[in-house]
Design a protein around this motif. Structure first.
Motif, PDB file in Angstrom:
ATOM      1  N   MET A 121      14.723  12.221  11.101  1.00  0.00           N
ATOM      2  CA  MET A 121      15.538  11.020  11.156  1.00  0.00           C
ATOM      3  C   MET A 121      15.738  10.533   9.712  1.00  0.00           C
ATOM      4  O   MET A 121      14.780  10.370   8.980  1.00  0.00           O
ATOM      5  CB  MET A 121      14.814   9.966  12.007  1.00  0.00           C
ATOM      6  CG  MET A 121      15.596   8.705  12.224  1.00  0.00           C
ATOM      7  SD  MET A 121      14.784   7.418  13.246  1.00  0.00           S
ATOM      8  CE  MET A 121      14.164   8.262  14.648  1.00  0.00           C
ATOM      9  N   ASP A 122      16.989  10.290   9.341  1.00  0.00           N
ATOM     10  CA  ASP A 122      17.253   9.787   7.990  1.00  0.00           C
ATOM     11  C   ASP A 122      17.209   8.260   7.983  1.00  0.00           C
ATOM     12  O   ASP A 122      17.049   7.626   9.030  1.00  0.00           O
ATOM     13  CB  ASP A 122      18.574  10.333   7.435  1.00  0.00           C
ATOM     14  CG  ASP A 122      19.811   9.780   8.128  1.00  0.00           C
ATOM     15  OD1 ASP A 122      19.678   8.982   9.084  1.00  0.00           O
ATOM     16  OD2 ASP A 122      20.919  10.132   7.713  1.00  0.00           O
ATOM     17  N   ILE A 177       7.477   7.102  10.299  1.00  0.00           N
ATOM     18  CA  ILE A 177       8.346   7.661   9.268  1.00  0.00           C
ATOM     19  C   ILE A 177       8.186   6.802   8.028  1.00  0.00           C
ATOM     20  O   ILE A 177       8.151   5.581   8.110  1.00  0.00           O
ATOM     21  CB  ILE A 177       9.828   7.626   9.701  1.00  0.00           C
ATOM     22  CG1 ILE A 177      10.020   8.416  10.981  1.00  0.00           C
ATOM     23  CG2 ILE A 177      10.723   8.149   8.606  1.00  0.00           C
ATOM     24  CD1 ILE A 177      11.401   8.268  11.562  1.00  0.00           C
ATOM     25  N   GLU A 178       8.095   7.462   6.883  1.00  0.00           N
ATOM     26  CA  GLU A 178       7.943   6.703   5.651  1.00  0.00           C
ATOM     27  C   GLU A 178       9.162   6.898   4.757  1.00  0.00           C
ATOM     28  O   GLU A 178       9.575   8.023   4.483  1.00  0.00           O
ATOM     29  CB  GLU A 178       6.671   7.119   4.910  1.00  0.00           C
ATOM     30  CG  GLU A 178       6.328   6.157   3.820  1.00  0.00           C
ATOM     31  CD  GLU A 178       4.864   6.197   3.442  1.00  0.00           C
ATOM     32  OE1 GLU A 178       4.523   5.565   2.440  1.00  0.00           O
ATOM     33  OE2 GLU A 178       4.076   6.851   4.145  1.00  0.00           O
ATOM     34  N   PHE A 179       9.739   5.783   4.342  1.00  0.00           N
ATOM     35  CA  PHE A 179      10.850   5.768   3.391  1.00  0.00           C
ATOM     36  C   PHE A 179      10.421   4.943   2.188  1.00  0.00           C
ATOM     37  O   PHE A 179       9.585   4.043   2.308  1.00  0.00           O
ATOM     38  CB  PHE A 179      12.102   5.123   4.005  1.00  0.00           C
ATOM     39  CG  PHE A 179      12.677   5.910   5.141  1.00  0.00           C
ATOM     40  CD1 PHE A 179      13.438   7.045   4.909  1.00  0.00           C
ATOM     41  CD2 PHE A 179      12.466   5.516   6.455  1.00  0.00           C
ATOM     42  CE1 PHE A 179      13.977   7.775   5.945  1.00  0.00           C
ATOM     43  CE2 PHE A 179      12.997   6.236   7.508  1.00  0.00           C
ATOM     44  CZ  PHE A 179      13.752   7.375   7.257  1.00  0.00           C
ATOM     45  N   SER A 180      11.017   5.232   1.051  1.00  0.00           N
ATOM     46  CA  SER A 180      10.679   4.470  -0.154  1.00  0.00           C
ATOM     47  C   SER A 180      11.398   3.117  -0.128  1.00  0.00           C
ATOM     48  O   SER A 180      12.398   2.938   0.580  1.00  0.00           O
ATOM     49  CB  SER A 180      11.094   5.243  -1.405  1.00  0.00           C
ATOM     50  OG  SER A 180      12.505   5.298  -1.511  1.00  0.00           O
ATOM     51  N   LEU A 181      10.882   2.182  -0.912  1.00  0.00           N
ATOM     52  CA  LEU A 181      11.543   0.885  -1.040  1.00  0.00           C
ATOM     53  C   LEU A 181      12.961   1.067  -1.578  1.00  0.00           C
ATOM     54  O   LEU A 181      13.879   0.344  -1.179  1.00  0.00           O
ATOM     55  CB  LEU A 181      10.745  -0.038  -1.958  1.00  0.00           C
ATOM     56  CG  LEU A 181       9.396  -0.504  -1.423  1.00  0.00           C
ATOM     57  CD1 LEU A 181       8.671  -1.339  -2.477  1.00  0.00           C
ATOM     58  CD2 LEU A 181       9.559  -1.294  -0.142  1.00  0.00           C
ATOM     59  N   LYS A 182      13.130   2.035  -2.464  1.00  0.00           N
ATOM     60  CA  LYS A 182      14.448   2.302  -3.041  1.00  0.00           C
ATOM     61  C   LYS A 182      15.439   2.743  -1.954  1.00  0.00           C
ATOM     62  O   LYS A 182      16.581   2.292  -1.938  1.00  0.00           O
ATOM     63  CB  LYS A 182      14.313   3.385  -4.123  1.00  0.00           C
ATOM     64  CG  LYS A 182      15.571   3.678  -4.872  1.00  0.00           C
ATOM     65  CD  LYS A 182      15.322   4.700  -5.964  1.00  0.00           C
ATOM     66  CE  LYS A 182      16.600   5.001  -6.724  1.00  0.00           C
ATOM     67  NZ  LYS A 182      16.371   5.972  -7.792  1.00  0.00           N
ATOM     68  N   GLU A 183      15.003   3.602  -1.048  1.00  0.00           N
ATOM     69  CA  GLU A 183      15.872   4.062   0.043  1.00  0.00           C
ATOM     70  C   GLU A 183      16.245   2.905   0.972  1.00  0.00           C
ATOM     71  O   GLU A 183      17.400   2.754   1.366  1.00  0.00           O
ATOM     72  CB  GLU A 183      15.182   5.149   0.864  1.00  0.00           C
ATOM     73  CG  GLU A 183      15.021   6.466   0.167  1.00  0.00           C
ATOM     74  CD  GLU A 183      14.196   7.436   0.987  1.00  0.00           C
ATOM     75  OE1 GLU A 183      14.740   8.496   1.344  1.00  0.00           O
ATOM     76  OE2 GLU A 183      13.004   7.126   1.262  1.00  0.00           O
ATOM     77  N   THR A 187       7.043  -1.088   6.314  1.00  0.00           N
ATOM     78  CA  THR A 187       5.881  -1.156   7.206  1.00  0.00           C
ATOM     79  C   THR A 187       6.294  -1.013   8.666  1.00  0.00           C
ATOM     80  O   THR A 187       5.663  -0.280   9.434  1.00  0.00           O
ATOM     81  CB  THR A 187       5.135  -2.493   7.000  1.00  0.00           C
ATOM     82  OG1 THR A 187       4.755  -2.594   5.624  1.00  0.00           O
ATOM     83  CG2 THR A 187       3.921  -2.594   7.900  1.00  0.00           C
ATOM     84  N   ILE A 188       7.360  -1.704   9.060  1.00  0.00           N
ATOM     85  CA  ILE A 188       7.830  -1.637  10.447  1.00  0.00           C
ATOM     86  C   ILE A 188       8.265  -0.208  10.797  1.00  0.00           C
ATOM     87  O   ILE A 188       7.925   0.308  11.867  1.00  0.00           O
ATOM     88  CB  ILE A 188       8.989  -2.632  10.688  1.00  0.00           C
ATOM     89  CG1 ILE A 188       8.477  -4.068  10.589  1.00  0.00           C
ATOM     90  CG2 ILE A 188       9.641  -2.395  12.047  1.00  0.00           C
ATOM     91  CD1 ILE A 188       9.574  -5.128  10.567  1.00  0.00           C
ATOM     92  N   LEU A 189       9.002   0.438   9.911  1.00  0.00           N
ATOM     93  CA  LEU A 189       9.458   1.812  10.161  1.00  0.00           C
ATOM     94  C   LEU A 189       8.274   2.767  10.325  1.00  0.00           C
ATOM     95  O   LEU A 189       8.277   3.626  11.207  1.00  0.00           O
ATOM     96  CB  LEU A 189      10.366   2.290   9.025  1.00  0.00           C
ATOM     97  CG  LEU A 189      11.765   1.695   8.999  1.00  0.00           C
ATOM     98  CD1 LEU A 189      12.438   1.967   7.666  1.00  0.00           C
ATOM     99  CD2 LEU A 189      12.593   2.237  10.148  1.00  0.00           C
ATOM    100  N   PHE A 190       7.266   2.595   9.502  1.00  0.00           N
ATOM    101  CA  PHE A 190       6.101   3.459   9.602  1.00  0.00           C
ATOM    102  C   PHE A 190       5.333   3.187  10.895  1.00  0.00           C
ATOM    103  O   PHE A 190       4.919   4.110  11.601  1.00  0.00           O
ATOM    104  CB  PHE A 190       5.180   3.289   8.389  1.00  0.00           C
ATOM    105  CG  PHE A 190       4.032   4.246   8.400  1.00  0.00           C
ATOM    106  CD1 PHE A 190       4.224   5.581   8.076  1.00  0.00           C
ATOM    107  CD2 PHE A 190       2.757   3.817   8.758  1.00  0.00           C
ATOM    108  CE1 PHE A 190       3.169   6.478   8.102  1.00  0.00           C
ATOM    109  CE2 PHE A 190       1.693   4.711   8.787  1.00  0.00           C
ATOM    110  CZ  PHE A 190       1.895   6.046   8.467  1.00  0.00           C
TER     111      PHE A 190
END
Length: 157
Positions: free
Chosen positions: A1-2, A39-45, A31-34
Protein backbone atom coordinates in the motif's frame (compact mmCIF):
# COMPACT_ATOMS: atom_id res chain seq x y z
CA UNK A 1 0.00 0.00 0.00
CA UNK A 2 1.46 3.38 -0.96
CA UNK A 3 1.05 6.64 0.97
CA UNK A 4 -1.89 7.83 -1.15
CA UNK A 5 -3.84 4.60 -0.66
CA UNK A 6 -3.11 4.48 3.07
CA UNK A 7 -4.11 8.10 3.67
CA UNK A 8 -7.26 7.83 1.57
CA UNK A 9 -8.20 4.72 3.54
CA UNK A 10 -7.73 6.63 6.82
CA UNK A 11 -9.99 9.43 5.57
CA UNK A 12 -12.61 7.20 3.89
CA UNK A 13 -12.97 4.92 6.91
CA UNK A 14 -13.23 8.02 9.12
CA UNK A 15 -10.33 6.87 11.27
CA UNK A 16 -9.22 10.45 10.71
CA UNK A 17 -12.48 12.33 10.19
CA UNK A 18 -11.79 15.54 8.31
CA UNK A 19 -15.21 16.94 9.20
CA UNK A 20 -14.46 16.72 12.92
CA UNK A 21 -10.80 17.69 13.19
CA UNK A 22 -9.31 21.16 13.00
CA UNK A 23 -5.63 20.28 12.76
CA UNK A 24 -3.41 17.27 12.34
CA UNK A 25 0.30 16.69 12.76
CA UNK A 26 2.28 14.43 10.44
CA UNK A 27 3.72 12.60 13.45
CA UNK A 28 0.27 11.69 14.70
CA UNK A 29 -0.71 10.38 11.28
CA UNK A 30 2.49 8.33 11.18
CA UNK A 31 1.53 6.71 14.48
CA UNK A 32 -2.06 6.07 13.38
CA UNK A 33 -0.93 4.48 10.09
CA UNK A 34 1.46 2.19 11.91
CA UNK A 35 -1.11 1.24 14.56
CA UNK A 36 -3.99 0.59 12.15
CA UNK A 37 -2.21 -0.91 9.15
CA UNK A 38 1.26 -1.85 10.42
CA UNK A 39 2.73 0.35 7.68
CA UNK A 40 5.45 2.88 8.28
CA UNK A 41 5.85 6.06 6.23
CA UNK A 42 8.28 8.89 6.84
CA UNK A 43 7.16 12.30 8.06
CA UNK A 44 8.36 13.66 4.72
CA UNK A 45 6.06 11.30 2.79
CA UNK A 46 3.05 12.10 4.98
CA UNK A 47 3.66 15.86 4.88
CA UNK A 48 4.15 15.70 1.11
CA UNK A 49 0.80 13.97 0.71
CA UNK A 50 -0.95 16.55 2.90
CA UNK A 51 0.68 19.47 1.05
CA UNK A 52 -0.82 18.14 -2.17
CA UNK A 53 -4.30 17.95 -0.69
CA UNK A 54 -6.30 21.10 -1.35
CA UNK A 55 -8.19 21.01 1.95
CA UNK A 56 -5.05 21.27 4.10
CA UNK A 57 -2.77 24.24 4.79
CA UNK A 58 0.61 23.69 6.45
CA UNK A 59 1.07 26.52 8.93
CA UNK A 60 4.24 25.16 10.50
CA UNK A 61 6.51 22.21 9.75
CA UNK A 62 4.38 19.04 9.91
CA UNK A 63 1.32 20.91 11.29
CA UNK A 64 -1.66 21.03 8.94
CA UNK A 65 -4.95 22.84 9.42
CA UNK A 66 -8.17 22.20 7.50
CA UNK A 67 -8.41 25.17 5.10
CA UNK A 68 -12.10 25.94 5.65
CA UNK A 69 -11.75 25.73 9.42
CA UNK A 70 -8.72 28.03 9.35
CA UNK A 71 -10.70 30.53 7.27
CA UNK A 72 -13.49 30.37 9.82
CA UNK A 73 -11.13 30.73 12.79
CA UNK A 74 -9.33 33.74 11.30
CA UNK A 75 -12.48 35.43 10.01
CA UNK A 76 -12.79 37.66 13.08
CA UNK A 77 -9.05 38.12 13.63
CA UNK A 78 -7.36 41.16 12.14
CA UNK A 79 -4.58 40.29 9.70
CA UNK A 80 -1.88 41.95 11.84
CA UNK A 81 -2.91 39.65 14.73
CA UNK A 82 -2.72 36.36 12.78
CA UNK A 83 0.80 35.57 14.03
CA UNK A 84 0.04 36.02 17.72
CA UNK A 85 -3.31 34.22 17.44
CA UNK A 86 -1.97 31.20 15.53
CA UNK A 87 1.17 30.87 17.65
CA UNK A 88 -0.90 30.78 20.83
CA UNK A 89 -3.61 28.50 19.49
CA UNK A 90 -1.30 25.86 18.00
CA UNK A 91 1.85 26.43 20.10
CA UNK A 92 4.13 27.07 17.12
CA UNK A 93 6.53 29.79 16.02
CA UNK A 94 5.71 31.45 12.70
CA UNK A 95 7.87 33.52 10.39
CA UNK A 96 6.55 36.46 8.41
CA UNK A 97 6.74 34.55 5.13
CA UNK A 98 4.71 31.73 6.75
CA UNK A 99 2.01 34.28 7.53
CA UNK A 100 2.02 35.64 3.99
CA UNK A 101 1.62 32.14 2.58
CA UNK A 102 -1.21 31.36 5.02
CA UNK A 103 -3.00 34.61 4.22
CA UNK A 104 -2.67 34.02 0.48
CA UNK A 105 -4.02 30.48 0.74
CA UNK A 106 -7.02 31.27 2.92
CA UNK A 107 -8.01 34.45 1.08
CA UNK A 108 -7.57 33.13 -2.45
CA UNK A 109 -10.96 32.54 -4.01
CA UNK A 110 -11.87 29.40 -5.90
CA UNK A 111 -13.64 29.42 -9.26
CA UNK A 112 -16.83 28.17 -7.60
CA UNK A 113 -16.81 31.04 -5.09
CA UNK A 114 -16.25 33.59 -7.84
CA UNK A 115 -18.94 32.05 -10.05
CA UNK A 116 -21.47 31.97 -7.19
CA UNK A 117 -20.79 35.63 -6.40
CA UNK A 118 -20.91 36.57 -10.09
CA UNK A 119 -24.23 34.85 -10.70
CA UNK A 120 -25.73 36.64 -7.69
CA UNK A 121 -24.27 40.07 -8.48
CA UNK A 122 -23.61 39.94 -12.27
CA UNK A 123 -19.96 40.95 -11.77
CA UNK A 124 -16.74 39.85 -10.08
CA UNK A 125 -13.64 41.80 -9.15
CA UNK A 126 -10.70 41.60 -11.53
CA UNK A 127 -8.29 40.90 -8.65
CA UNK A 128 -10.28 37.78 -7.73
CA UNK A 129 -9.89 36.38 -11.22
CA UNK A 130 -6.21 37.32 -11.29
CA UNK A 131 -5.57 35.55 -7.97
CA UNK A 132 -7.84 32.55 -8.52
CA UNK A 133 -6.61 29.19 -7.35
CA UNK A 134 -6.40 27.15 -10.57
CA UNK A 135 -5.64 23.93 -8.65
CA UNK A 136 -9.21 23.86 -7.40
CA UNK A 137 -10.83 24.39 -10.81
CA UNK A 138 -11.32 22.50 -14.04
CA UNK A 139 -9.62 25.31 -16.01
CA UNK A 140 -6.02 25.45 -17.17
CA UNK A 141 -5.59 29.22 -17.32
CA UNK A 142 -7.27 32.48 -16.40
CA UNK A 143 -8.27 33.29 -19.99
CA UNK A 144 -10.55 30.26 -20.00
CA UNK A 145 -12.10 31.45 -16.75
CA UNK A 146 -12.65 34.95 -18.13
CA UNK A 147 -14.31 33.56 -21.26
CA UNK A 148 -16.51 31.29 -19.15
CA UNK A 149 -17.60 34.15 -16.88
CA UNK A 150 -18.42 36.40 -19.86
CA UNK A 151 -20.38 33.55 -21.47
CA UNK A 152 -22.48 33.35 -18.30
CA UNK A 153 -23.19 37.09 -18.42
CA UNK A 154 -20.80 38.00 -15.60
CA UNK A 155 -18.76 41.18 -16.01
CA UNK A 156 -15.28 41.63 -14.62
CA UNK A 157 -14.68 45.01 -12.91
Amino acid sequence: MDIKDAMEKLFNEKIVNIEEIEEIRSGKLKTILFTKYNIEFSLKEISGFLRDKIEFIEISTNLFIIKEKLKSILKNVEKQNYKHFLENRYLVLLKDDDLEAIDKKINRKTYEEILRYGLDNFYVKEEWVRDIDLEESEFYDRDEIIQDLYAKGIKIK
